[in-house]
Design an enzyme around this catalytic site. Sequence first.
Site, short mmCIF file in Angstrom:
data_model
loop_
_atom_site.label_atom_id
_atom_site.label_comp_id
_atom_site.label_asym_id
_atom_site.label_seq_id
_atom_site.Cartn_x
_atom_site.Cartn_y
_atom_site.Cartn_z
N ASN A 154 0.84 -1.21 0.00
CA ASN A 154 0.00 0.00 0.00
C ASN A 154 0.87 1.26 0.00
OD1 ASN A 154 -2.25 -1.65 0.22
ND2 ASN A 154 -2.62 -1.22 2.40
N ASP B 79 -1.36 3.92 5.62
CA ASP B 79 -0.39 3.53 4.58
C ASP B 79 -0.32 4.58 3.48
OD1 ASP B 79 -0.03 1.16 5.98
OD2 ASP B 79 -1.59 0.13 4.84
N GLY C 18 -5.55 10.07 13.56
CA GLY C 18 -6.80 10.09 12.81
C GLY C 18 -7.27 11.51 12.55
N ASN D 146 0.59 4.90 14.68
CA ASN D 146 -0.68 5.51 15.06
C ASN D 146 -0.81 5.49 16.58
OD1 ASN D 146 -1.62 2.97 15.85
ND2 ASN D 146 -2.77 2.63 13.97
N GLY E 145 -5.29 14.69 13.41
CA GLY E 145 -4.04 15.03 12.72
C GLY E 145 -2.87 14.23 13.23
#
Length: 318
Positions: free
Chosen positions: A44, A258, A224, A186, A227
Amino acid sequence: EAFDVVVVGSCMTDLVSQAPRLPKAGETIHGHKFFIGFGGKGANQCIQAARMGAKTAMVCKVGKDFFGENYIQNFKDNGVSTEFVGQTADAATGAASIVVNDAGENAIVIVAGANLLLGGEDLQQALPALSHAKVLVSQLEVSPDTSLQALRLAQENNVKTIFNPAPAIPDLDPDFYRASVVFCCNESEAELLTGVAVATVEDAGHAGQELLRRGCRSVIITLGSQGCVVLSGQEPSTGLHHVPAKPVTAVDTTGAGDSFIGALAFYMATFPTMPLQEMVSRANQVAGVSVQKIGTQASYPYKKDLPNNLFSRQQLAN
Ligand code: RIB
Ligand code: NA
């Protein structure tokens, strides 16, 4: 032949069901749509970088099966070099079973298969490309030993590295931090690695500082819709930036991280002197386009789909 971006990582066939919500243990629910797509975090990221115009090569392993053949064609269709894409008869091409709910959230089970057979010999074969790349990217859907070895080889050759510890493992070899020019994860991955609960921008700052202490040169924690937080080790006190995201309506966030990393790799290779926060802000906008469409790679924008200013040398006003 020098590549902008070389990715050492995974390929998965994504088997995606859209349903109103994610099923609970033991439950069967009706979904409303099923499709098969190209996925896997490594591929990806490589495809997103390629679609933005980077010269890319993928170092990976697929099975000698229908999905593997299809995947190789997919790389060719996207202009990604397949010189270092191996095929094995000893395992099947990786597969990901994905459920996406009406909020655009997902749950994923991966069976890595052939991805786990990517090893040191494959890296040696790819060394000419790897050692001359502008940026090397790796993740954790292949064997961690292989990822770490790829990062080390890059480091020895002064190639900039982006490491994405996804999916996260709790006992990550400490050498991963030292081999990462950019360590990008993340909120849940940051939490698992540092033990710091990450819900807010401030929490992400704390987790990021811990990751810097472990030896990364810079850290990006994606949050998410909130930011990203960007930290750079050269300026410990002033080096913390919050880069907000422009609000978008998400229909499918699968692979958005990704898309972000692929875009970041493109920027690091193409605009090496651009401040990291500026690259991050632009990469956020690219990923923001991807969440507005269903699918993983199927939703990734090409250069022609993106505003021109994302490709300008001039810094955009934030
Ligand atoms: O990050 C999204 C990806 O994770 C999907 O494409 C799926 O293949 C899993 O690897
Ligand atoms: Na999407």
